[in-house]
Design a protein around this motif. Structure first.
Motif, short mmCIF file in Angstrom:
data_model
loop_
_atom_site.label_atom_id
_atom_site.label_comp_id
_atom_site.label_asym_id
_atom_site.label_seq_id
_atom_site.Cartn_x
_atom_site.Cartn_y
_atom_site.Cartn_z
N GLU A 63 34.93 42.64 49.12
CA GLU A 63 33.72 42.17 48.44
C GLU A 63 32.61 42.01 49.46
OE1 GLU A 63 35.55 39.58 44.76
OE2 GLU A 63 34.55 38.52 46.38
N LEU A 117 27.88 38.17 44.80
CA LEU A 117 28.58 39.44 44.94
C LEU A 117 27.57 40.58 44.84
CD1 LEU A 117 31.30 40.94 45.19
CD2 LEU A 117 31.39 40.93 42.69
N ARG A 177 28.49 44.06 46.12
CA ARG A 177 29.29 45.25 45.86
C ARG A 177 30.77 44.89 46.02
NH1 ARG A 177 25.61 49.60 47.44
NH2 ARG A 177 23.78 49.05 46.23
N SER A 178 31.62 45.74 45.45
CA SER A 178 33.05 45.57 45.59
C SER A 178 33.66 46.95 45.81
CB SER A 178 33.62 44.93 44.32
OG SER A 178 35.00 44.73 44.46
N PRO A 185 37.25 48.97 46.23
CA PRO A 185 38.71 48.90 46.15
C PRO A 185 39.34 49.45 47.44
CG PRO A 185 37.77 50.04 44.24
CD PRO A 185 36.67 49.85 45.24
N TRP A 233 43.65 44.91 45.79
CA TRP A 233 42.83 44.43 46.90
C TRP A 233 41.49 45.15 46.92
CZ3 TRP A 233 43.48 40.57 50.49
CH2 TRP A 233 44.70 39.91 50.45
N GLN A 234 40.47 44.42 47.34
CA GLN A 234 39.13 44.98 47.45
C GLN A 234 38.37 44.28 48.57
OE1 GLN A 234 37.36 44.28 43.64
NE2 GLN A 234 37.94 42.16 43.64
N GLU A 286 26.92 48.36 52.35
CA GLU A 286 28.11 49.07 51.86
C GLU A 286 28.56 50.13 52.84
OE1 GLU A 286 29.75 51.82 48.19
OE2 GLU A 286 27.89 50.70 47.90
N ASN A 339 34.41 40.19 52.59
CA ASN A 339 35.62 39.42 52.32
C ASN A 339 36.70 40.31 51.73
OD1 ASN A 339 34.22 37.07 53.08
ND2 ASN A 339 33.45 36.80 51.03
N ARG A 351 29.21 40.18 49.99
CA ARG A 351 28.44 39.07 49.45
C ARG A 351 27.22 38.79 50.33
NH1 ARG A 351 30.60 36.29 45.25
NH2 ARG A 351 32.73 36.90 44.71
N VAL A 369 39.71 40.52 49.36
CA VAL A 369 40.14 39.72 48.22
C VAL A 369 41.27 40.43 47.51
CG1 VAL A 369 39.42 38.63 46.07
CG2 VAL A 369 37.81 38.79 47.98
#
Length: 76
Positions: free
Chosen positions: A61, A69, A71-72, A74, A58-59, A35, A12, A63, A14
């Protein structure tokens, strides 16, 4: 030897005031594999012009199928 069962992960986008959800997702055996796939998607989207110029904050995500969640990354 342990057999890994693939799981579905969703990527996603975000931002500070908006989210663009991935309705399809991808299958991966581990969060690390998910990832790596997400980072490849970011590169492909930038190369093709499908990733708009995003501002700060912005990142992407990552899921799992339960919505947790994982990992995230950037990207803004």
């Amino acid at each position: 030897m342990v057999s890994l069962m693939p799981q579905r992960y969703f990527f996603n986008l975000v931002g500070p005031a908006q989210a663009i959800e991935d309705p399809t997702g991808v299958e991966a055996n581990t969060p690390d594999q998910a990832e790596a796939e997400a980072r490849a998607v970011i590169v492909e989207m930038r190369a093709s012009g499908d990733l708009p110029a995003l501002g700060p904050g912005w990142q992407m995500e990552i899921r799992d199928a339960a919505g947790r969640l994982v990992r995230s990354i950037p990207i803004g």
